[in-house]
Design a protein around this motif. Sequence first.
Motif, PDB file in Angstrom:
ATOM      1  N   ALA A  81       0.842  -1.104  -0.060  1.00  0.00           N
ATOM      2  CA  ALA A  81       0.037   0.056   0.113  1.00  0.00           C
ATOM      3  C   ALA A  81       0.851   1.102  -0.019  1.00  0.00           C
ATOM      4  N   ILE A  83       3.278   4.316  -1.811  1.00  0.00           N
ATOM      5  CA  ILE A  83       3.114   4.981  -3.032  1.00  0.00           C
ATOM      6  C   ILE A  83       4.498   5.623  -3.165  1.00  0.00           C
ATOM      7  N   LEU A  96       2.321   1.811  -6.713  1.00  0.00           N
ATOM      8  CA  LEU A  96       1.549   1.322  -5.571  1.00  0.00           C
ATOM      9  C   LEU A  96       2.051  -0.156  -5.166  1.00  0.00           C
ATOM     10  N   ARG A  98       2.011  -3.676  -4.061  1.00  0.00           N
ATOM     11  CA  ARG A  98       1.266  -4.670  -4.113  1.00  0.00           C
ATOM     12  C   ARG A  98       1.989  -6.064  -3.512  1.00  0.00           C
ATOM     13  N   TYR A 102       3.655  -4.270  -8.699  1.00  0.00           N
ATOM     14  CA  TYR A 102       3.555  -2.853  -8.639  1.00  0.00           C
ATOM     15  C   TYR A 102       2.327  -2.445  -9.484  1.00  0.00           C
ATOM     16  N   GLY A 181      -4.227   8.427  -3.707  1.00  0.00           N
ATOM     17  CA  GLY A 181      -4.725   6.868  -3.837  1.00  0.00           C
ATOM     18  C   GLY A 181      -6.020   6.917  -2.678  1.00  0.00           C
TER      19      GLY A 181
END
Length: 286
Positions: A81, A83, A96, A98, A102, A181
């Motif tokens: 999560a 950024i 971002l 994950r 990405y 986001g």
Amino acid sequence: MQALRNGSTPTSASSSHGTESRGTESHGTEGTLHADLVVATDGRHSVLRRAAGLQPTDYPVPFDTWWFKLPRHASEKGAVAGIVPAFRDGEAMIALFRDDYYQMGYLAPKGDSARIRSEGVERFRERVAALRPDLADRVASIRSLDDLHWLDVRLDRLRRWYVDGLLCIGDAAHAMSPVGGVGINLAIQDAVAAASLLAPALLSGHVGVQELAAVERRRRMPTIVVQTVQRIMHRAVFVPLFAGRTPGPPPALLFVLRHAPVARRILPRLIAFGPRPEHAPGFARR
């Protein structure tokens, strides 16, 4: 959108006795569903809000976003999560984190989608590699432009979120910019607030406009705050960037962050939880 099955094309009509939703299934069969309330969660291009005659106020946005994925190796650091933005010569991209990839967003000036498509996938890979040299070894995973999802970025907010029998929440009520986001955060908080405030009325079998107005009152302030911050960021960072000038955070924000350590702790929490966090009602807790 609630109260309609997947694959249907919805319209709605409201009355003091609830909402009648008519839909056409993918195989052509027409049907009607009756509900005390329809909750429109069908996004920024909401069919239901348009059918109900609800009008949004639009705010200018200087860019659109091309979303795509790049592989993430297990050894690479960075909290899920997180950024990471990147800027270069009139271009911008965000990444971002994950679990195993990405989620990438290439930000292009509004109206440039045809030019980007015409340049082809190889040129797009070059742009990604130039903005993030550390990820250049995996741009080949973008096999074609079909691996990209173009998002027509909008920033708008309904003047009123409801009519009798219909409530709009999430992007259907307020389309958000990807800056920060936070769009999904607000959408989930809208849903939690709606559940908390509407459950008693739904159990009683009558949901009036007073209850729907209460949901809007609770969620309008945090929406306005977040969208105002996004509009400031558009003007301070992205408009100069696409005009060929070096962008930067607003001077006032830099001053506060440098001289008020507490602000450095509050700002991430504000982004993560929003100006008005919501908590699941007791009936939804295990």
